[in-house]
Motif scaffolding. Sequence first.
Motif, PDB file in Angstrom:
ATOM      1  N   ASN A   1       0.843  -1.196   0.000  1.00 14.07           N
ATOM      2  CA  ASN A   1       0.000   0.000   0.000  1.00 14.07           C
ATOM      3  C   ASN A   1       0.882   1.251   0.000  1.00 14.07           C
TER       4      ASN A   1
ATOM      5  N   ILE B   1       0.318   4.336   0.564  1.00 13.04           N
ATOM      6  CA  ILE B   1       0.155   5.236   1.719  1.00 13.04           C
ATOM      7  C   ILE B   1       0.917   4.688   2.914  1.00 13.04           C
ATOM      8  N   ASN B   2       0.763   3.397   3.132  1.00 15.50           N
ATOM      9  CA  ASN B   2       1.466   2.802   4.262  1.00 15.50           C
ATOM     10  C   ASN B   2       2.977   2.807   4.057  1.00 15.50           C
TER      11      ASN B   2
ATOM     12  N   ALA C   1      -3.188  -4.714   9.906  1.00 13.16           N
ATOM     13  CA  ALA C   1      -4.353  -4.024  10.434  1.00 13.16           C
ATOM     14  C   ALA C   1      -5.383  -5.011  10.931  1.00 13.16           C
TER      15      ALA C   1
ATOM     16  N   LYS D   1      -1.557  -1.909  12.820  1.00 17.55           N
ATOM     17  CA  LYS D   1      -1.756  -0.638  12.135  1.00 17.55           C
ATOM     18  C   LYS D   1      -2.924   0.084  12.788  1.00 17.55           C
ATOM     19  N   PRO D   2      -2.984   1.397  12.830  1.00 19.50           N
ATOM     20  CA  PRO D   2      -2.014   2.277  12.202  1.00 19.50           C
ATOM     21  C   PRO D   2      -0.641   2.235  12.874  1.00 19.50           C
ATOM     22  N   VAL D   3       0.346   2.343  12.024  1.00 21.68           N
ATOM     23  CA  VAL D   3       1.716   2.294  12.516  1.00 21.68           C
ATOM     24  C   VAL D   3       2.038   3.633  13.155  1.00 21.68           C
ATOM     25  N   LEU D   4       2.437   3.589  14.417  1.00 22.39           N
ATOM     26  CA  LEU D   4       2.738   4.831  15.130  1.00 22.39           C
ATOM     27  C   LEU D   4       4.227   4.864  15.490  1.00 22.39           C
TER      28      LEU D   4
ATOM     29  N   THR E   1      -4.397   9.495  15.460  1.00 22.32           N
ATOM     30  CA  THR E   1      -3.583   8.730  14.507  1.00 22.32           C
ATOM     31  C   THR E   1      -2.862   9.679  13.558  1.00 22.32           C
TER      32      THR E   1
ATOM     33  N   LYS F   1      -8.588  -0.810   3.292  1.00 24.02           N
ATOM     34  CA  LYS F   1      -8.547  -0.819   4.759  1.00 24.02           C
ATOM     35  C   LYS F   1      -7.167  -0.361   5.253  1.00 24.02           C
ATOM     36  N   GLY F   2      -6.121  -0.838   4.568  1.00 26.70           N
ATOM     37  CA  GLY F   2      -4.765  -0.449   4.964  1.00 26.70           C
ATOM     38  C   GLY F   2      -4.586   1.056   4.953  1.00 26.70           C
ATOM     39  N   SER F   3      -5.069   1.685   3.875  1.00 22.87           N
ATOM     40  CA  SER F   3      -4.947   3.139   3.775  1.00 22.87           C
ATOM     41  C   SER F   3      -5.749   3.809   4.883  1.00 22.87           C
TER      42      SER F   3
ATOM     43  N   VAL G   1      -6.817   2.681   7.779  1.00 21.86           N
ATOM     44  CA  VAL G   1      -6.284   2.493   9.131  1.00 21.86           C
ATOM     45  C   VAL G   1      -5.123   3.447   9.361  1.00 21.86           C
ATOM     46  N   SER G   2      -4.257   3.544   8.373  1.00 22.60           N
ATOM     47  CA  SER G   2      -3.079   4.389   8.544  1.00 22.60           C
ATOM     48  C   SER G   2      -3.442   5.852   8.685  1.00 22.60           C
ATOM     49  N   LEU G   3      -4.545   6.250   8.086  1.00 20.40           N
ATOM     50  CA  LEU G   3      -4.908   7.659   8.131  1.00 20.40           C
ATOM     51  C   LEU G   3      -6.011   7.928   9.174  1.00 20.40           C
TER      52      LEU G   3
END
Lengths: 780, 106
Positions: free
Chosen positions: A651, A653-654, A725, A746-749, B8, B55-57, B59-61
């Motif tokens: 991903n 974004i990730n 996630a 996730k989210p990774v902090l 987040t 979902k990955g996007s 969750v990260s945002l």
Amino acid sequence: MIRLIRHNISLPYILDGLVLALLAGLLTALIWFNLSGVSSQVTGNMEGSTLQIQRTQHLFAQQQELDAKITAQHEVFDQLLGGLDNLASQPDTSLFSPRKIHILGNTLAVKAELLLQSWPEELSPVLKQAYRHAVADVSQQSSALATSPVVEWGSKVKLLHQTLQQIHPQIMQVDMLDDHLGKQARDALHATTQTNQQNIRDIQTSLDKLKQGMLWGTLAIILAMLLSRLYFSRRFQHMTQNARRAQAIAEEAVKTKARFLATMSHEIRTPMNGVIGMTRLLMNTPMSKKQSEFVESIHLSGEHLLTVINDVLDFSKIEAGKLDLKREPFDLRACIEEILNLLHAKALEKNLELAYTVGPSIPVFIEGDMVRLRQILTNLVGNAIKFTDSGEITIFVLPRSRKGDDYELEFQINDTGPGIPADRLDSIFEQFSRADDKLVRQREGTGLGLAISRHLIDMMGGRIWVESTVGVGSRFHFTIRTRKAKGQLKPFLHNNIPAIIGKRILIVENNPASCQALQDFCRGWGAVADAVPTAADAVSLLAVGKPYDIALIETNLPGDSPLELSRYIRSRYSKQELSLILIAPPNDRHPKEVVRELFNQYLTKPLTRSRLFDSLMTVLGEASLLPAKAPPSTLKLGERLPLTILLAEDNPINQIVATAILAELAYQVDVAENGVQALTALQRQPYDVIFMDMQMPEMNGLEATRRIRADFPPERQPVIIAMTANAMEGDRQECLDAGMNDYISKPVLPEAVEAALQRCCQHNPNKHNKPEYAHETVSA
Amino acid sequence: MKLLALETLQSLPSVILPRLIKMFSDTTPALLDEIRTHTQQGNWLDMAKAAHKLKGSCVSLGAEQMADICKDLQHKGEANDPTGVEGQVEALAALYPLTLNAMQSL
């Protein structure tokens, strides 16, 4: 434009008012003059009537008087005539003598004279004259009769009788005089009646005319008013529409401006973030000193520009009414401590003291928008640091009022800066207004910070003001309305910590705000705390044998006081008997080896509850009182623990998130899009750590991990940290079963990444061996 | 559950946020289309993969509500269970502009 519209609207308002006043005045004047005319007429009529009635009354009175006098003289005349008749017929036996006739003649003359006196001038003057002469003759003849010899009586009586007979018609006419007067009185009375009736008719006519006039006048005025209203209401309607249009245009213009600013700020922020990020990366590359200075300058300028843009963005949001405040529970003290932590480095550059105290009665958790409160405090404290060259910055939070769970809190931010001139105090909270432009020019700032803070405080139901003395310092006050809230207490937020209860703590601190904060914290945890401002006071307490378990000593006590005091203490007590904690900034002036020898702990400024708690718990927990630890390193993890890292994540974004977080920790990362690419990359070069997404196309993270563990020799085995996630227990076990070492959700902090790296690599110096344990760090 | 978990986003380095939001706005419509198409065609496994990706996007945002729906869709897709999927896809599509707007107004 608005002013012009206001001016245009006010003119018709004035005109409308004038027209209304004029018409009302006209109506009043019309009524007034008409009623005045009628009133004058009535008055005149009344006066005329009164005169006529008086005259009639007079005529009646005159008639009555005249009637009485006529009657009286007539009676005498009749007696005289009767007497003469009697005397003439019976001269010898008559009761009347000439003498009596003479008396009657005189009486007639008197009565006649009285009658003549009352005789109306205008009434029968000829008769009056004839009567007068006749009465005079009668009187004269009666006198002559009385004096004449008896022989002549007969002739004289006869003559007198003849005279009386002759004047008898005149007497009869005189008798009618009162009738004439009576007629006059009746005529006058009739005339008065007539006049009154006429007057009434006249008044009636006048009133009828007035009524008609009033009716028509009122109708005309009402019509005029209606027309005026109609005209002006149309004008007003027109103008109101214009005003509304103008207002809508103005509001739209403001919104457009705000949108434009917001968009522009957003658009500028994006590349600016790129510039800053790239600059940060550049700073981690080898450069000459000159290049480093240039890059540092670019970085600072970028950060400043970003601050400016953020201010503009906030301000435009406020102006566009798009800024909403949240109402979420937060820890007020933690919020302030975060600000102090953030700004401590800047304060340290100027050797400024930072301290805060929150009133003990203020709840730990309050409801509000922590981010915005932090923004306000950061701005005010940041300004204080910016403008203060020496001294201290203190924050006080006091309860201003309380009603149940509702609180009004007052924040005070004090500095020992140059102060603000009195003539600038009022305008300082306006946008683009700053206290001293010359001064500010050297110190950056947009001029929006205080204006934004003022708006935010307004939105929080409070107000902001400032007191300042030039050359002494400034005190910014602001209030907010909030509520007590519930939240999850961290260990150090609890009162009466069993490990601390009853411990005797000596605080040697010369800053009143810090001293108060230290006492509040320690007492809150159940310790018995004594505070003194100088080393000498502390020695006095210790000299009399007062026992303490811990002493907190401020490094900024004058001269060598901290070390002298600690030496004195060490001469009497070991580290096990009395723990010493030095409260000091990271760049403490005292030699570190001396401090390590004398003190058990450093308590790094800025002073916060969590740090103090950690320090106290550490010294209380260290039975053997190990040598004090070195102050925490300011190096980033990547600088302390260099690692080669591969990120396997599909991903985009990730990828960016993880790469940026690792970049913040000073790690450069290679990226693989899926498990196959990860294997290829690992074949190409060894990696210390792989952050592995579980679910990827072509080959997922679990399969890739299995292959790595199966295919690569022990010296090429990386630490594999799963990122997913899914956050389910089954997933975690699946990861560990596949051979992964750790697991972050996730989210990774950033904290989770840092913690995972520290766990996996610091505890396993031989990173190439598979660790014996696995962890889970749940970030969210 | 919040539309957007600010904590987040706030925990992420501020320098990357605008880029992330832009990427989210660039990639999400295509993923939503993909999810919708697979749903209409009954390709449940492919739908699950696309939902997982979105979902990955999310969750990260911090887009918690969207992430939650994606998670459900993914599980249903993996289980070949079409119950309520269409409604959830529409809910997801409706949440997207709200979520994006919330991100952009930060």
